[in-house]
Write a protein that holds these residues in place. Structure first.
Motif, PDB file in Angstrom:
ATOM      1  N   LEU A 149       0.838  -1.199   0.000  1.00 33.05           N
ATOM      2  CA  LEU A 149       0.000   0.000   0.000  1.00 33.05           C
ATOM      3  C   LEU A 149       0.876   1.253   0.000  1.00 33.05           C
ATOM      4  O   LEU A 149       0.670   2.175  -0.791  1.00 33.05           O
ATOM      5  CB  LEU A 149      -0.925   0.010   1.227  1.00 33.05           C
ATOM      6  CG  LEU A 149      -2.031  -1.063   1.247  1.00 33.05           C
ATOM      7  CD1 LEU A 149      -2.685  -1.145   2.627  1.00 33.05           C
ATOM      8  CD2 LEU A 149      -3.077  -0.795   0.175  1.00 33.05           C
ATOM      9  N   ASN A 150       1.878   1.266   0.878  1.00 31.82           N
ATOM     10  CA  ASN A 150       2.716   2.462   0.910  1.00 31.82           C
ATOM     11  C   ASN A 150       3.638   2.530  -0.308  1.00 31.82           C
ATOM     12  O   ASN A 150       3.916   3.621  -0.819  1.00 31.82           O
ATOM     13  CB  ASN A 150       3.528   2.532   2.201  1.00 31.82           C
ATOM     14  CG  ASN A 150       4.171   3.902   2.382  1.00 31.82           C
ATOM     15  OD1 ASN A 150       5.375   4.065   2.309  1.00 31.82           O
ATOM     16  ND2 ASN A 150       3.352   4.921   2.566  1.00 31.82           N
ATOM     17  N   ALA A 151       4.068   1.368  -0.785  1.00 29.34           N
ATOM     18  CA  ALA A 151       4.881   1.356  -2.010  1.00 29.34           C
ATOM     19  C   ALA A 151       4.087   1.951  -3.172  1.00 29.34           C
ATOM     20  O   ALA A 151       4.626   2.687  -4.007  1.00 29.34           O
ATOM     21  CB  ALA A 151       5.314  -0.066  -2.344  1.00 29.34           C
ATOM     22  N   ALA A 152       2.786   1.664  -3.202  1.00 27.87           N
ATOM     23  CA  ALA A 152       1.926   2.182  -4.271  1.00 27.87           C
ATOM     24  C   ALA A 152       1.753   3.689  -4.147  1.00 27.87           C
ATOM     25  O   ALA A 152       1.859   4.428  -5.131  1.00 27.87           O
ATOM     26  CB  ALA A 152       0.567   1.476  -4.241  1.00 27.87           C
ATOM     27  N   VAL A 209      -4.238  10.649  -5.232  1.00 25.12           N
ATOM     28  CA  VAL A 209      -4.148   9.193  -5.142  1.00 25.12           C
ATOM     29  C   VAL A 209      -5.336   8.723  -4.308  1.00 25.12           C
ATOM     30  O   VAL A 209      -5.510   9.158  -3.171  1.00 25.12           O
ATOM     31  CB  VAL A 209      -2.822   8.760  -4.480  1.00 25.12           C
ATOM     32  CG1 VAL A 209      -2.799   7.253  -4.251  1.00 25.12           C
ATOM     33  CG2 VAL A 209      -1.623   9.205  -5.320  1.00 25.12           C
ATOM     34  N   GLU A 210      -6.176   7.849  -4.892  1.00 30.48           N
ATOM     35  CA  GLU A 210      -7.380   7.413  -4.186  1.00 30.48           C
ATOM     36  C   GLU A 210      -7.320   5.912  -3.867  1.00 30.48           C
ATOM     37  O   GLU A 210      -7.147   5.088  -4.764  1.00 30.48           O
ATOM     38  CB  GLU A 210      -8.631   7.678  -5.056  1.00 30.48           C
ATOM     39  CG  GLU A 210      -9.917   7.234  -4.348  1.00 30.48           C
ATOM     40  CD  GLU A 210     -11.173   7.332  -5.222  1.00 30.48           C
ATOM     41  OE1 GLU A 210     -11.065   7.743  -6.404  1.00 30.48           O
ATOM     42  OE2 GLU A 210     -12.263   6.987  -4.722  1.00 30.48           O
ATOM     43  N   PHE A 211      -7.478   5.586  -2.595  1.00 35.33           N
ATOM     44  CA  PHE A 211      -7.643   4.190  -2.216  1.00 35.33           C
ATOM     45  C   PHE A 211      -9.072   3.760  -2.527  1.00 35.33           C
ATOM     46  O   PHE A 211     -10.030   4.379  -2.035  1.00 35.33           O
ATOM     47  CB  PHE A 211      -7.391   3.992  -0.723  1.00 35.33           C
ATOM     48  CG  PHE A 211      -5.941   3.981  -0.342  1.00 35.33           C
ATOM     49  CD1 PHE A 211      -5.124   2.918  -0.705  1.00 35.33           C
ATOM     50  CD2 PHE A 211      -5.385   5.023   0.379  1.00 35.33           C
ATOM     51  CE1 PHE A 211      -3.776   2.889  -0.357  1.00 35.33           C
ATOM     52  CE2 PHE A 211      -4.035   5.000   0.740  1.00 35.33           C
ATOM     53  CZ  PHE A 211      -3.235   3.942   0.368  1.00 35.33           C
ATOM     54  N   VAL A 212      -9.204   2.711  -3.332  1.00 36.77           N
ATOM     55  CA  VAL A 212     -10.527   2.181  -3.663  1.00 36.77           C
ATOM     56  C   VAL A 212     -10.558   0.735  -3.162  1.00 36.77           C
ATOM     57  O   VAL A 212      -9.833  -0.120  -3.679  1.00 36.77           O
ATOM     58  CB  VAL A 212     -10.797   2.217  -5.176  1.00 36.77           C
ATOM     59  CG1 VAL A 212     -12.219   1.741  -5.470  1.00 36.77           C
ATOM     60  CG2 VAL A 212     -10.566   3.610  -5.731  1.00 36.77           C
ATOM     61  N   THR A 213     -11.381   0.462  -2.165  1.00 34.20           N
ATOM     62  CA  THR A 213     -11.358  -0.831  -1.502  1.00 34.20           C
ATOM     63  C   THR A 213     -12.601  -1.605  -1.895  1.00 34.20           C
ATOM     64  O   THR A 213     -13.720  -1.173  -1.619  1.00 34.20           O
ATOM     65  CB  THR A 213     -11.292  -0.627   0.024  1.00 34.20           C
ATOM     66  OG1 THR A 213     -10.400   0.449   0.294  1.00 34.20           O
ATOM     67  CG2 THR A 213     -10.833  -1.884   0.729  1.00 34.20           C
ATOM     68  N   ALA A 214     -12.405  -2.735  -2.573  1.00 32.26           N
ATOM     69  CA  ALA A 214     -13.540  -3.468  -3.124  1.00 32.26           C
ATOM     70  C   ALA A 214     -13.289  -4.961  -3.037  1.00 32.26           C
ATOM     71  O   ALA A 214     -12.413  -5.454  -3.730  1.00 32.26           O
ATOM     72  CB  ALA A 214     -13.768  -3.055  -4.587  1.00 32.26           C
ATOM     73  N   THR A 232      -5.812  11.774 -11.467  1.00 29.98           N
ATOM     74  CA  THR A 232      -6.266  10.987 -10.328  1.00 29.98           C
ATOM     75  C   THR A 232      -5.804   9.558 -10.539  1.00 29.98           C
ATOM     76  O   THR A 232      -5.912   9.005 -11.637  1.00 29.98           O
ATOM     77  CB  THR A 232      -7.802  11.024 -10.185  1.00 29.98           C
ATOM     78  OG1 THR A 232      -8.371  10.340 -11.284  1.00 29.98           O
ATOM     79  CG2 THR A 232      -8.321  12.443 -10.156  1.00 29.98           C
ATOM     80  N   LYS A 233      -5.251   8.984  -9.484  1.00 29.61           N
ATOM     81  CA  LYS A 233      -4.658   7.654  -9.598  1.00 29.61           C
ATOM     82  C   LYS A 233      -5.217   6.733  -8.527  1.00 29.61           C
ATOM     83  O   LYS A 233      -4.898   6.870  -7.365  1.00 29.61           O
ATOM     84  CB  LYS A 233      -3.138   7.769  -9.452  1.00 29.61           C
ATOM     85  CG  LYS A 233      -2.508   8.576 -10.582  1.00 29.61           C
ATOM     86  CD  LYS A 233      -1.079   8.940 -10.246  1.00 29.61           C
ATOM     87  CE  LYS A 233      -0.471   9.756 -11.394  1.00 29.61           C
ATOM     88  NZ  LYS A 233       0.881  10.259 -11.035  1.00 29.61           N
ATOM     89  N   PRO A 234      -6.047   5.781  -8.916  1.00 29.27           N
ATOM     90  CA  PRO A 234      -6.611   4.868  -7.905  1.00 29.27           C
ATOM     91  C   PRO A 234      -5.653   3.726  -7.544  1.00 29.27           C
ATOM     92  O   PRO A 234      -4.913   3.233  -8.383  1.00 29.27           O
ATOM     93  CB  PRO A 234      -7.864   4.316  -8.585  1.00 29.27           C
ATOM     94  CG  PRO A 234      -7.652   4.504 -10.038  1.00 29.27           C
ATOM     95  CD  PRO A 234      -6.589   5.543 -10.254  1.00 29.27           C
ATOM     96  N   ILE A 235      -5.686   3.333  -6.261  1.00 33.15           N
ATOM     97  CA  ILE A 235      -5.043   2.102  -5.801  1.00 33.15           C
ATOM     98  C   ILE A 235      -6.171   1.167  -5.399  1.00 33.15           C
ATOM     99  O   ILE A 235      -6.904   1.462  -4.455  1.00 33.15           O
ATOM    100  CB  ILE A 235      -4.141   2.358  -4.576  1.00 33.15           C
ATOM    101  CG1 ILE A 235      -2.989   3.297  -4.930  1.00 33.15           C
ATOM    102  CG2 ILE A 235      -3.611   1.043  -4.001  1.00 33.15           C
ATOM    103  CD1 ILE A 235      -2.194   3.786  -3.716  1.00 33.15           C
TER     104      ILE A 235
END
Lengths: 436, 436
Positions: A149-152, A209-214, A232-235
């Protein structure tokens, strides 16, 4: 009858592995009453050469047979012990013998930090489950999703922008996103909280940077990216996108997707995860991060992950996912039935969908219950449950409201049974509860 | 004769571990001509269920029997394969059987990220070697020293100071110190290079973190902290402070000391190290770092490290340190003899000292040769050796001068033998070399 070299079949003379086998089998044979287990690296029983029983919550005594009836039930952490019985049933094919000289080098043969065999098996798992596209994608390994997650965030923030990237997520969200981004105070990124504040922003100078949790942790919803636009860059955190928890509706195809064995095989302790990455430059940055941070993932962990993934693949995934799905569905039904008798509490709703893995319409069987206290006077739902000796995780920890609390459904059967017992009691004590 | 359950002694019925044992022993039996090895997680031979031989540098072919006489010898990386034969000789006591259900939880029984048994064994090793004080010290585990180095910088930089801490080291120094500090661009710390620029500084408003490497990488010297004063904080990197490489003169007693299995047992691939810390608040910060970064070290790695440390302890350390010291001394003598014939190259000098572990005066047997090209025209020593098909690591990578090059002495015997062969040839070709 003592022998150390045995002819077992014509090809194999057992020799150097027998002492280790004897040790491991002796430890596995220690009885802990079904409410605990002994481990090879456990603390030793006083004066003996045998590890102690480590008991499930609310069990005690040398063999874990003592039930502590007054004890708080742990429905807090996400320890995925619901899968432990699967591995005990698959003892023979999931055991691993590690030679003392196994992989002493810093790198694999190709000067790489990643086992090629393991990478191949990761791609196979996604192919049989149908939950992610891996063709023409790069794979980076990490110490659980945690390190990835942090690497991303790091990789997606590195650019020539003058101001640090803003890191955001939809409320309620997994608290590590914030904790980690704040902890590793960087000149490149800054946590900015709620994604909804940026939804209608027209400022294109800022990198987001957006965390998208699915499915989402805590509420199990299949979140989609809120932000759109060129900067915008989703993770995509797909830790829970496995048939245990949710219908698989289509292969996920995000630019950057993160998975972990913690919620696939249940081996949280192994600290093993991977990212599937579309863009080569992002892949290179994440790979570099792993090198500078830890020189990659332990070769011991990679070897074990390979063994576990081989077991998953042995039946085309059917065995583990049927076991996992049946367990989680059973738990969800029990919980739903309990809560349905209440006027005080409600649960999240997730619509059933067609699952391409099980070839049928199925409901979700989420890892967590996202419980809401409906009474006006129950302003802090965590405290309401705590008074009934149920320890959940407070809504505010996910930046949610105090009316909510997360209850973990993926812990040991003992924890789950006690949770249902305590919840049933609490519901039965309601004034005007539906059963009364 | 086919059997899966065998009575080996009265207590033990081998059952679930036999398939894994058979797999591991079959792989270990694959012959790679003594110039390579096959691993359980190796890429498979085409069309077969058997992993390929992975050959030492300059060897090739399906069984590694083909010597590539024209190939560059690798004296670059610090792969500690000189210890591999020790583990092959100790196959039976160093083998490990991991059960499929081993340590699936995020934490050990005490909600800790660290195996208590492992911590106990780490303290025992320091006690028998006498190389570090651990009484009343805290221990944090990391993914090799790599992860611990940055955790230490992070922990020592966190304070209420307005400006970031300056991170410094004595030239020549291990390049990761700079790479890592720069890579994880933080608002709390900044790499500032050469410690000597701060030696006489009277500015007490600046926080200084100094890497002190003893023995030093690349040159094997027992460095001491250059900086003194209330706001200077040393990080002692003792990766090489083991009897393999150096006389043990006294237990090290720094506030923050870092060790790693990479250079103790030779298991660089396991990514396992530890810090010994005096101050509780620094310990807490480093422990937190490990939690936020990776949720601690893989339980699989901790289990393996425990097994390896047990083998080290079995003979009170005598076996492994005698093996390691004999090997390294032998290599150093061969190298010294070769270089002593040269007018073109010189080696670092390290005075002999009394070793409290071996109870005698002994010379150093360093992990690396720090070779100097003495001729004025040899302005780039790396290139001089490269022309002779010897790949070292250039002095400038350690912020040193181009007249220097580091040669690794801890690689496989094949690598070392070829290194000596090539060096001898180079020396014998000198105009006016001492042999001629």
């Amino acid at each position: 009858l003592f022998m150390t070299n045995l002819y077992v079949d014509s090809e194999w003379i057992q020799s150097w592995s027998s002492r280790a086998a004897r040790e491991a089998e002796a430890v596995a044979a220690i009885s802990c009453s079904g409410h605990g287990r002994a481990y090879l690296d456990g603390v030793l029983v006083d004066g003996q050469n045998q590890p102690v029983c480590e008991c499930n919550t609310c069990f005690s005594g040398p063999d874990c047979s003592l039930f502590l009836s007054d004890c708080d039930v742990n429905a807090d952490g996400g320890d995925p012990l619901f899968l432990e019985p699967f591995w005990m049933q698959n003892a023979a094919n999931s055991a691993l013998v590690v030679a003392g000289w196994h992989r002493m080098s810093y790198t694999y043969e190709d000067s790489n930090l990643i086992s090629q065999e393991l990478e191949t098996h990761i791609r196979k798992i996604h192919a049989i489950v149908g939950n992610a596209v891996t063709h023409k994608r790069f794979i980076v390994l990490g110490a659980g999703s945690t390190q990835l997650l942090n690497a991303a965030v790091h990789a997606l923030s590195l650019d020539n922008s003058s101001s640090p990237a803003k890191v955001v997520a939809a409320i309620p969200f997994y608290p590590l996103y914030e904790k980690q981004t704040v902890y590793f105070q960087s000149t490149d990124f800054k946590f900015d909280g709620d994604v909804s504040l940026w939804k209608n922003s027209s400022d294109t100078s800022i990198n987001l940077v957006e965390f998208v949790t699915a499915p989402n942790n805590p509420d199990g919803q299949m979140n989609k990216a809120v932000l759109k636009g060129p900067n915008t860059k989703p993770i995509y955190d797909h830790a829970y996108y496995w048939p245990h928890y949710t219908p698989i509706t289509a292969p996920a195809d995000g630019n950057l997707m993160i998975f972990t064995t913690s919620k696939l095989t249940g081996h949280a302790g192994s600290r093993f995860g991977w990212a599937v990455i579309k863009d080569e430059s992002v892949y290179q940055k994440m790979y570099d991060y792993m090198g500078v941070n830890t020189m990659g993932v332990s070769r011991d962990t990679q070897l074990r992950a390979l063994k576990l993934l081989k077991v998953v693949l042995e039946s085309g995934g059917r065995e583990i996912f049927e076991f996992g799905h049946n367990t989680m569905r059973n738990r969800w039904e029990k919980l739903s039935n309990t809560i349905s008798l209440s006027n005080r509490f409600t649960l999240q709703q997730i619509p059933p969908q067609y699952c391409t893995f099980f070839h049928k319409v199925r409901a979700s069987s989420p890892a967590f219950a996202w419980v809401k206290c409906e009474r006006e006077e129950d302003i802090n739902c965590y405290e309401v449950l705590k008074a009934a000796k149920i320890i959940g995780r407070a809504g505010r920890i996910f930046q949610g409201q105090d009316q909510y609390v997360r209850l973990s459904l993926l812990r040991s059967q003992d924890d789950f049974d006690l949770l249902i017992h305590r919840l049933s009691k609490l519901v039965s004590e309601e004034n005007g509860a539906k059963t009364m």
